[in-house]
Motif scaffolding. Structure first.
Motif, mmCIF file in Angstrom:
data_model
loop_
_atom_site.group_PDB
_atom_site.id
_atom_site.type_symbol
_atom_site.label_atom_id
_atom_site.label_comp_id
_atom_site.label_asym_id
_atom_site.label_seq_id
_atom_site.Cartn_x
_atom_site.Cartn_y
_atom_site.Cartn_z
ATOM 1 N N ALA A 113 19.913 16.528 -16.596
ATOM 2 C CA ALA A 113 19.418 16.066 -17.893
ATOM 3 C C ALA A 113 18.627 14.772 -17.737
ATOM 4 O O ALA A 113 17.587 14.587 -18.386
ATOM 5 N N LEU A 114 19.092 13.887 -16.878
ATOM 6 C CA LEU A 114 18.373 12.639 -16.634
ATOM 7 C C LEU A 114 17.019 12.915 -15.994
ATOM 8 O O LEU A 114 16.012 12.318 -16.384
ATOM 9 N N ASP A 115 16.983 13.836 -15.035
ATOM 10 C CA ASP A 115 15.716 14.190 -14.395
ATOM 11 C C ASP A 115 14.738 14.773 -15.405
ATOM 12 O O ASP A 115 13.555 14.434 -15.400
ATOM 13 N N THR A 116 15.237 15.609 -16.296
ATOM 14 C CA THR A 116 14.392 16.191 -17.343
ATOM 15 C C THR A 116 13.865 15.107 -18.275
ATOM 16 O O THR A 116 12.684 15.118 -18.645
ATOM 17 N N ALA A 117 14.714 14.161 -18.649
ATOM 18 C CA ALA A 117 14.295 13.076 -19.540
ATOM 19 C C ALA A 117 13.255 12.188 -18.877
ATOM 20 O O ALA A 117 12.275 11.771 -19.524
ATOM 21 N N ILE A 118 13.440 11.901 -17.589
ATOM 22 C CA ILE A 118 12.462 11.080 -16.868
ATOM 23 C C ILE A 118 11.119 11.792 -16.789
ATOM 24 O O ILE A 118 10.063 11.197 -17.029
ATOM 25 N N THR A 119 11.167 13.073 -16.481
ATOM 26 C CA THR A 119 9.931 13.855 -16.402
ATOM 27 C C THR A 119 9.221 13.882 -17.751
ATOM 28 O O THR A 119 7.996 13.719 -17.823
ATOM 29 N N ALA A 120 9.975 14.053 -18.828
ATOM 30 C CA ALA A 120 9.376 14.070 -20.164
ATOM 31 C C ALA A 120 8.773 12.711 -20.515
ATOM 32 O O ALA A 120 7.686 12.641 -21.102
ATOM 33 N N ALA A 121 9.472 11.648 -20.164
ATOM 34 C CA ALA A 121 8.960 10.308 -20.466
ATOM 35 C C ALA A 121 7.688 10.025 -19.672
ATOM 36 O O ALA A 121 6.719 9.468 -20.212
ATOM 37 N N LEU A 122 7.678 10.400 -18.406
ATOM 38 C CA LEU A 122 6.483 10.159 -17.590
ATOM 39 C C LEU A 122 5.326 11.059 -18.011
ATOM 40 O O LEU A 122 4.160 10.678 -17.855
ATOM 41 N N SER A 123 5.621 12.220 -18.559
ATOM 42 C CA SER A 123 4.533 13.115 -18.978
ATOM 43 C C SER A 123 3.803 12.569 -20.201
ATOM 44 O O SER A 123 2.692 13.000 -20.492
ATOM 45 N N ALA A 124 4.396 11.593 -20.885
ATOM 46 C CA ALA A 124 3.723 10.975 -22.024
ATOM 47 C C ALA A 124 2.626 10.016 -21.559
ATOM 48 O O ALA A 124 1.746 9.661 -22.342
ATOM 49 N N LEU A 125 2.702 9.617 -20.296
ATOM 50 C CA LEU A 125 1.690 8.714 -19.749
ATOM 51 C C LEU A 125 0.446 9.500 -19.334
ATOM 52 O O LEU A 125 0.546 10.677 -18.994
ATOM 53 N N PRO A 126 -0.713 8.845 -19.339
ATOM 54 C CA PRO A 126 -1.916 9.519 -18.824
ATOM 55 C C PRO A 126 -1.710 9.914 -17.360
ATOM 56 O O PRO A 126 -1.005 9.240 -16.611
ATOM 57 N N ARG A 127 -2.322 10.983 -16.960
ATOM 58 C CA ARG A 127 -2.100 11.561 -15.634
ATOM 59 C C ARG A 127 -2.342 10.562 -14.498
ATOM 60 O O ARG A 127 -1.584 10.510 -13.536
#
Length: 71
Positions: free
Chosen positions: A44-58
């Protein structure tokens, strides 16, 4: 399974009368549940980190990940 109680006590770092009252099967079941829960929390933490980083520009994601978690 004879050492399941000892592993459980080592995992929790806090001996308790309740834990010593468990038989080997109960201690093993509880230890497996704790390990499953820890794995679920890591996922769940890995998923949350991935989601948070995906909000940033590539172009910012890779440096942001390197700053947060090292290389």
């Amino acid at each position: 399974m004879a050492d399941a109680r000892q592993q459980l006590l080592a995992e929790l770092h806090e001996p308790s009368g309740v834990l010593t009252a468990l038989d080997d099967k109960q201690a093993g079941d509880l230890l497996r549940l704790l390990h499953r829960r820890a794995a679920a929390e890591r996922a769940a933490l890995d998923t949350a980190i991935t989601a948070a980083l995906s909000a940033l520009p590539r172009l910012v994601r890779i440096p942001a990940r390197a700053v947060l978690f090292g290389k």
